[in-house]
Enzyme design. Structure first.
Site, PDB file in Angstrom:
ATOM      1  N   THR A  81      75.498 -40.301 -20.916  1.00 26.64           N
ATOM      2  CA  THR A  81      74.930 -38.689 -21.114  1.00 26.64           C
ATOM      3  C   THR A  81      73.692 -38.891 -21.437  1.00 26.64           C
ATOM      4  O   THR A  81      73.312 -39.401 -22.455  1.00 26.64           O
ATOM      5  CB  THR A  81      75.993 -38.402 -22.307  1.00 26.64           C
ATOM      6  N   GLU A 136      80.170 -38.406 -16.846  1.00 27.95           N
ATOM      7  CA  GLU A 136      81.583 -38.763 -16.894  1.00 27.95           C
ATOM      8  C   GLU A 136      82.257 -37.956 -17.851  1.00 27.95           C
ATOM      9  O   GLU A 136      81.709 -37.548 -18.902  1.00 27.95           O
ATOM     10  CB  GLU A 136      81.332 -40.231 -17.695  1.00 27.95           C
ATOM     11  N   ARG A 189      88.006 -39.244 -21.682  1.00 28.79           N
ATOM     12  CA  ARG A 189      88.092 -39.168 -22.928  1.00 28.79           C
ATOM     13  C   ARG A 189      88.776 -40.544 -23.564  1.00 28.79           C
ATOM     14  O   ARG A 189      89.501 -41.191 -22.738  1.00 28.79           O
ATOM     15  CB  ARG A 189      89.401 -38.277 -23.372  1.00 28.79           C
ATOM     16  N   PHE A 193      91.927 -28.111 -27.022  1.00 21.45           N
ATOM     17  CA  PHE A 193      90.887 -28.136 -28.163  1.00 21.45           C
ATOM     18  C   PHE A 193      90.921 -26.863 -28.987  1.00 21.45           C
ATOM     19  O   PHE A 193      89.806 -26.550 -29.501  1.00 21.45           O
ATOM     20  CB  PHE A 193      89.481 -28.054 -27.194  1.00 21.45           C
ATOM     21  N   LYS A 248      92.789 -27.262 -31.685  1.00 21.48           N
ATOM     22  CA  LYS A 248      93.609 -27.622 -32.928  1.00 21.48           C
ATOM     23  C   LYS A 248      92.624 -28.140 -34.090  1.00 21.48           C
ATOM     24  O   LYS A 248      91.756 -28.659 -34.013  1.00 21.48           O
ATOM     25  CB  LYS A 248      93.951 -29.337 -32.208  1.00 21.48           C
ATOM     26  N   CYS A 287      80.713 -39.086 -28.987  1.00 19.75           N
ATOM     27  CA  CYS A 287      80.248 -38.375 -28.080  1.00 19.75           C
ATOM     28  C   CYS A 287      79.701 -36.824 -28.619  1.00 19.75           C
ATOM     29  O   CYS A 287      78.751 -36.461 -28.713  1.00 19.75           O
ATOM     30  CB  CYS A 287      81.205 -38.140 -27.072  1.00 19.75           C
ATOM     31  N   LYS A 322      77.017 -36.446 -31.378  1.00 21.18           N
ATOM     32  CA  LYS A 322      75.623 -37.029 -30.854  1.00 21.18           C
ATOM     33  C   LYS A 322      75.008 -36.132 -29.572  1.00 21.18           C
ATOM     34  O   LYS A 322      74.058 -35.638 -29.628  1.00 21.18           O
ATOM     35  CB  LYS A 322      75.766 -38.456 -30.010  1.00 21.18           C
ATOM     36  N   LYS A 353      90.195 -40.611 -33.267  1.00 26.84           N
ATOM     37  CA  LYS A 353      91.305 -39.787 -32.686  1.00 26.84           C
ATOM     38  C   LYS A 353      92.386 -40.944 -32.267  1.00 26.84           C
ATOM     39  O   LYS A 353      92.323 -41.998 -32.423  1.00 26.84           O
ATOM     40  CB  LYS A 353      90.802 -39.016 -31.696  1.00 26.84           C
TER      41      LYS A 353
HETATM   42  C1  UGA Z   1      84.665 -36.320 -25.519  1.00 25.72           C
HETATM   43  C2  UGA Z   1      85.226 -35.203 -24.299  1.00 25.72           C
HETATM   44  O1  UGA Z   1      86.329 -34.741 -24.590  1.00 25.72           O
HETATM   45  C3  UGA Z   1      85.250 -36.017 -22.965  1.00 25.72           C
HETATM   46  O2  UGA Z   1      85.471 -35.088 -21.793  1.00 25.72           O
HETATM   47  C4  UGA Z   1      83.864 -36.741 -22.654  1.00 25.72           C
HETATM   48  O3  UGA Z   1      83.700 -37.504 -21.369  1.00 25.72           O
HETATM   49  C5  UGA Z   1      83.450 -37.662 -23.817  1.00 25.72           C
HETATM   50  O4  UGA Z   1      83.331 -36.989 -25.028  1.00 25.72           O
HETATM   51  C6  UGA Z   1      82.043 -38.221 -23.784  1.00 25.72           C
HETATM   52  O5  UGA Z   1      81.280 -37.433 -23.583  1.00 25.72           O
HETATM   53  O6  UGA Z   1      82.150 -39.676 -23.314  1.00 25.72           O
HETATM   54  P1  UGA Z   1      86.209 -38.264 -26.916  1.00 25.72           P
HETATM   55  O7  UGA Z   1      85.064 -38.259 -27.596  1.00 25.72           O
HETATM   56  O8  UGA Z   1      86.870 -39.494 -26.126  1.00 25.72           O
HETATM   57  O9  UGA Z   1      85.894 -37.587 -25.395  1.00 25.72           O
HETATM   58  O10 UGA Z   1      87.168 -37.556 -27.442  1.00 25.72           O
HETATM   59  P2  UGA Z   1      88.077 -36.067 -27.772  1.00 25.72           P
HETATM   60  O11 UGA Z   1      89.302 -36.047 -27.220  1.00 25.72           O
HETATM   61  O12 UGA Z   1      87.302 -35.144 -26.867  1.00 25.72           O
HETATM   62  O13 UGA Z   1      87.868 -35.619 -29.183  1.00 25.72           O
HETATM   63  C7  UGA Z   1      86.607 -35.760 -29.732  1.00 25.72           C
HETATM   64  C8  UGA Z   1      87.204 -35.217 -31.269  1.00 25.72           C
HETATM   65  O14 UGA Z   1      87.536 -34.013 -31.282  1.00 25.72           O
HETATM   66  C9  UGA Z   1      88.099 -36.318 -32.049  1.00 25.72           C
HETATM   67  O15 UGA Z   1      87.854 -36.450 -33.043  1.00 25.72           O
HETATM   68  C10 UGA Z   1      89.366 -35.255 -32.010  1.00 25.72           C
HETATM   69  O16 UGA Z   1      90.011 -35.469 -33.109  1.00 25.72           O
HETATM   70  C11 UGA Z   1      88.861 -33.940 -32.342  1.00 25.72           C
HETATM   71  N1  UGA Z   1      89.365 -32.776 -31.751  1.00 25.72           N
HETATM   72  C12 UGA Z   1      89.882 -32.545 -30.536  1.00 25.72           C
HETATM   73  C13 UGA Z   1      89.774 -31.760 -32.714  1.00 25.72           C
HETATM   74  O17 UGA Z   1      89.642 -31.913 -33.918  1.00 25.72           O
HETATM   75  N2  UGA Z   1      90.874 -30.783 -32.200  1.00 25.72           N
HETATM   76  C14 UGA Z   1      90.835 -30.510 -30.951  1.00 25.72           C
HETATM   77  O18 UGA Z   1      91.662 -29.730 -30.651  1.00 25.72           O
HETATM   78  C15 UGA Z   1      90.430 -31.561 -30.088  1.00 25.72           C
END
Ligand code: UGA
Length: 431
Positions: A119, A149, A152, A247, A249, A258, A261, A318
């Site tokens: 990224t 990309e 997740r 998203f 929640k 991600c 940053k 997570k």
């Molecule tokens: C995120 C993006 O979702 C991916 O599409 C992207 O490719 C990735 O970053 C990246 O740039 O490499 P990721 O960081 O693995 O993926 O995790 P997420 O599932 O997006 O969750 C991120 C954070 O948001 C977690 O701490 C999670 O607990 C929080 N979250 C997510 C919430 O608090 N509420 C929600 O409804 C969803």
């Protein structure tokens, strides 16, 4: 096709292994010798569901190396998947990307498509192109492609093989054809754009998702103040197709490698281009405040924290990952410790990593050990096994039947019926 992947982190390793699954021959390179040694011995340096199975299945088509030359020479497509960590001012540190571009230039032996997967801010592809041009030693041609990309952690393999879309930012017809051939077996829509738009799609997508989370967290705070229930509000909002239920929640804030940053980087690049993206600054502020409010909730429930034993369930940012980068648990544990609380903690995968940050807290083998003689239980990650806890047993083990849930995994009514003092996020707990 013959592919080189530079950088064996979550993105690089998943990319390499999944490209092998698609039938390509892949060389994965990382300059971290320990990491490559582990991979040679069949062990993964990270925990990611199904990745180990795919490595075994495709082992004939995957090679590992510490020499960047192996990723370049005689490969047609080279993926740059190195880290782009934040500098103190929020800008991304692109020195690893630049180094890799220089190395690619050194070994350029035939036409290649150099793919930027890390990224990066808009205009980086242009810089990669300039750098390779500057440092290459011959007249060999190449193209630079931006192919962000969207995987997740925790569902990386599935996200890679069955994505909502594949974004390909190209400046030449030749590179476009090669990229389409590379992803031929994936049936998802392929969006062909220019490199700058592709780079922006990635930052804008992650920032938008972070905005959704901060928005619902702000709504959760209004719910707490007014007596409404954020889970119900999110359901009612999410069923509107224009909003979407994902998203939304509410919880203890977003973390990971991600969102924090990328939001910083997008604020920084906007400012550099002359635009004050104040909305995103607020998204970041709300996220930081959310962690503070949750720590305050623990203090408001327990009153004096000094010498109290607080049991923490969930350390990773997570579920389904051992990653603790920017995990809300780090802030919460630090704050509780500063106020004199004692901490016991359990996580199915992240304990080893957390020991490097907090070597002095007590780590347990299971949630019940955490509950035993603790003054309250705090849930920071919604691991599936926590949802199945024997709550009667937990209640007996706790000094006081107090659960403070940063991920809303239980039903407040049931918890009250079971005799718990149950605090959660954006929902009334006294019903
Ligand atoms: C995120 C993006 O979702 C991916 O599409 C992207 O490719 C990735 O970053 C990246 O740039 O490499 P990721 O960081 O693995 O993926 O995790 P997420 O599932 O997006 O969750 C991120 C954070 O948001 C977690 O701490 C999670 O607990 C929080 N979250 C997510 C919430 O608090 N509420 C929600 O409804 C969803």
């Amino acid at each position: 096709m013959k592919v080189g992947v530079i950088g064996c982190g979550y993105v690089g390793l998943t990319t390499g292994v999944c490209l092998a699954e698609l039938g390509h021959t892949v060389v994965c390179v990382d300059n971290d010798e320990e990491k490559i040694k582990k991979l040679f011995s069949g062990k993964l340096p990270i925990f990611e569901p199904n990745l180990d199975k795919l490595i075994k299945k495709n082992k004939k088509r995957i090679k590992f190396s510490i020499d960047i030359k192996d990723a370049v020479v005689s490969n047609e497509v080279i993926f740059i998947c190195v880290g782009t960590p934040s500098n103190p001012d929020g800008s991304p540190d692109l020195s690893y990307v630049e180094n890799v571009a220089k190395e690619i230039a050194k070994y350029l032996d035939s036409y290649k498509v150099v793919v930027e997967k890390s990224t990066v801010p808009v205009e980086t592809a242009e810089w990669i192109k300039k750098t390779i041009q500057r440092y290459k030693k011959n007249n060999v041609e190449f193209d630079v492609v931006s192919n962000p990309e969207f995987l997740r952690e925790g569902s990386a393999v599935k996200d890679f093989l069955y994505p909502d879309r594949i974004v390909i930012g190209v400046e030449s017809e030749k590179a476009k054809k090669i990229m389409l051939k590379l992803y031929q077996k994936i049936k998802s829509p392929k969006i062909i754009v220019d490199t700058k738009s592709a780079e922006l799609i990635k930052h804008a997508s992650n920032s938008f998702l972070a905005t959704k989370i901060s928005f619902i967290n702000a709504v959760a705070n209004i719910c707490e103040l007014s007596g409404a229930d954020v889970e119900k509000v999110a359901l009612g909002m999410g069923l509107d197709k224009r909003i979407g239920k994902d998203f939304l929640k509410a919880g203890v804030g977003y973390g990971g490698s991600c969102f924090p940053k990328d939001v910083d980087a997008f604020i920084w690049i906007s400012e550099k281009l002359g635009y004050d993206f104040s909305l995103l600054k607020e998204v970041k502020k709300i996220n930081e405040k959310q962690k503070e409010l949750f720590a305050k909730k623990i203090e408001d429930t327990l009153w004096i924290l000094k010498e109290k034993m607080i049991g923490i369930l969930g350390l990773s940012f997570k579920p389904n990952t051992d990653d603790i980068r920017e995990a809300p648990s780090i802030y919460i544990i630090k704050t509780l410790k500063q106020k004199g609380a004692k901490i016991k903690a359990y996580d199915p995968k992240a304990i080893q990593k957390m020991k490097q940050i907090f070597p002095d807290i007590e780590y347990c083998d299971n949630p019940y050990e955490v509950a035993k003689n603790s003054d309250c239980l705090v849930i920071l990650t919604e691991w599936p096994e926590f949802k199945k806890l024997d709550l009667k047993k937990v209640k007996k083990l706790l000094n006081q039947p107090i659960i403070i849930d940063g991920r809303n995994i239980f039903d407040p009514k049931k918890m009250t019926k079971l005799g718990f003092i149950y605090k959660c996020v954006g929902r009334r707990s006294d019903v």
